[in-house]
Write an enzyme that holds these catalytic residues in place. Structure first.
Site, PDB file in Angstrom:
ATOM      1  CG  ASP A  67     -24.755  24.884 -50.018  1.00 48.29           C
ATOM      2  OD1 ASP A  67     -25.469  25.653 -49.365  1.00 48.29           O
ATOM      3  OD2 ASP A  67     -23.525  24.821 -49.858  1.00 48.29           O
ATOM      4  CG  ASN A 136     -12.491  21.051 -47.643  1.00 46.59           C
ATOM      5  OD1 ASN A 136     -13.131  22.070 -47.856  1.00 46.59           O
ATOM      6  ND2 ASN A 136     -13.037  19.855 -47.708  1.00 46.59           N
ATOM      7  CG  HIS A 138     -16.297  23.234 -48.899  1.00 46.88           C
ATOM      8  ND1 HIS A 138     -16.204  22.343 -47.863  1.00 46.88           N
ATOM      9  CD2 HIS A 138     -17.170  24.177 -48.485  1.00 46.88           C
ATOM     10  CE1 HIS A 138     -16.983  22.742 -46.873  1.00 46.88           C
ATOM     11  NE2 HIS A 138     -17.576  23.847 -47.223  1.00 46.88           N
ATOM     12  CD  GLU A 143     -16.538  18.711 -49.364  1.00 46.97           C
ATOM     13  OE1 GLU A 143     -15.582  19.499 -49.237  1.00 46.97           O
ATOM     14  OE2 GLU A 143     -17.223  18.316 -48.399  1.00 46.97           O
TER      15      GLU A 143
HETATM   16  C1  GLP Z   1     -20.729  24.898 -45.405  1.00 46.68           C
HETATM   17  C2  GLP Z   1     -21.483  25.599 -46.552  1.00 46.68           C
HETATM   18  C3  GLP Z   1     -20.592  26.568 -47.268  1.00 46.68           C
HETATM   19  C4  GLP Z   1     -19.882  27.447 -46.266  1.00 46.68           C
HETATM   20  C5  GLP Z   1     -18.953  26.605 -45.422  1.00 46.68           C
HETATM   21  C6  GLP Z   1     -18.174  27.409 -44.388  1.00 46.68           C
HETATM   22  O1  GLP Z   1     -20.154  23.707 -45.748  1.00 46.68           O
HETATM   23  N1  GLP Z   1     -22.018  24.671 -47.482  1.00 46.68           N
HETATM   24  O2  GLP Z   1     -21.392  27.339 -48.149  1.00 46.68           O
HETATM   25  O3  GLP Z   1     -19.144  28.439 -46.929  1.00 46.68           O
HETATM   26  O4  GLP Z   1     -19.744  25.642 -44.748  1.00 46.68           O
HETATM   27  O5  GLP Z   1     -18.938  27.575 -43.240  1.00 46.68           O
HETATM   28  P1  GLP Z   1     -18.671  28.592 -42.095  1.00 46.68           P
HETATM   29  O6  GLP Z   1     -19.068  29.923 -42.639  1.00 46.68           O
HETATM   30  O7  GLP Z   1     -19.570  28.175 -40.991  1.00 46.68           O
HETATM   31  O8  GLP Z   1     -17.245  28.517 -41.750  1.00 46.68           O
END
Ligand code: GLP
Length: 250
Positions: A67, A136, A138, A143
């Protein structure tokens, strides 16, 4: 889904790195699906370490990121392109031309989504897809409520996600409201998926994900239950709300 319980963040990162390194060594032209966020940073550090000491080569590897934020330049330190450069690409020998990340500054964002899907579907699919998970549920930026048949698309980020990601920005207002993300169907095309999960703030979502058989678009990560080769590498904190330790799911 297979679950590997790691003691802590460091062990989670090492287990994941070992799997990726073995893949790249056995298949030098492997396609790797990569993720951003705090979770995979330790994994990337291990890959860099291994590249420096063992010279595992990424010369023929292609990378595909999940992304990118809409409206943020690749050179901006808040872009996922920059994040990947800083945490991995600048330190290994993957050629620039083999790096794929959606362009969140494209004039025609719909066309950019289509272009990215064409790239993703060129030749064989992604060999290993790395995923993190949002609190959440995702995956990528898909989402809750995202269709499981979605391909690369534009999303409106939820407030929870913007707040969670605000730690990388100066102020919450600077966090973009939209992103381009690979869809759930695009993610599930990968031959193998590694979901990395660390920390107490992921314990609730892990409990939700692992205590029922339910596959529900309100919990995007539950789509992974429809895939034949998913390994969850989670640390003790992330699994702390599950009574049964060291279990196999399905
Ligand atoms: C972001 C990214 C996701 C990631 C998520 C969790 O929103 N788009 O790909 O898995 O955050 O992030 P973290 O690893 O910092 O908890």
């Amino acid at each position: 889904m297979k679950i590997l319980e790691a003691k802590n963040y460091h062990e989670m990162s090492s287990i994941a790195a070992k799997i990726i390194i073995e893949k790249v060594q056995s298949k030098p032209d492997a396609k790797l699906g990569l993720a951003t966020g705090g979770t995979p940073i330790g994994l990337y550090e291990e890959l860099i370490q291994d590249y420096r000491s063992n010279r595992t080569s990424y010369e023929r590897v292609c990378t595909y990121n999940l992304d990118e934020y809409v409206g943020i330049n690749p050179e901006d330190s808040n872009s996922y392109r920059y994040f990947m450069e800083e945490h991995l690409f600048a330190h290994i020998n993957v050629p620039e031309s083999q790096i794929h990340i959606p362009d969140g500054t494209a004039e025609d964002l719909e066309a950019e989504c289509e272009r990215y899907d064409v790239e993703l579907n060129r030749g064989e699919g992604v060999d290993i897809q790395i995923l993190g998970i949002g609190s959440n549920g995702h995956i990528g930026f898909n989402e809750p409520g995202t269709s499981f048949s979605s391909h690369t698309h534009i999303v409106d980020l939820t407030e929870t996600t913007r707040k969670a990601n605000a730690r990388f920005f100066q102020r919450l207002e600077e966090v973009p409201t939209q992103a381009i993300t690979m869809g759930i169907a695009s993610i599930l095309k990968a031959k193998e998926i590694l979901l990395l999960v660390s920390g107490i703030n992921k314990a609730e979502v892990m409990k939700k994900l692992l205590t029922t058989d339910e596959v529900d678009e309100q919990l995007p990560a539950s789509a992974l239950k429809n895939h034949h080769n998913v390994t969850i590498i989670a640390d003790e904190e992330a699994l702390s709300l599950l009574r049964e330790k060291k279990f196999q799911y399905k």
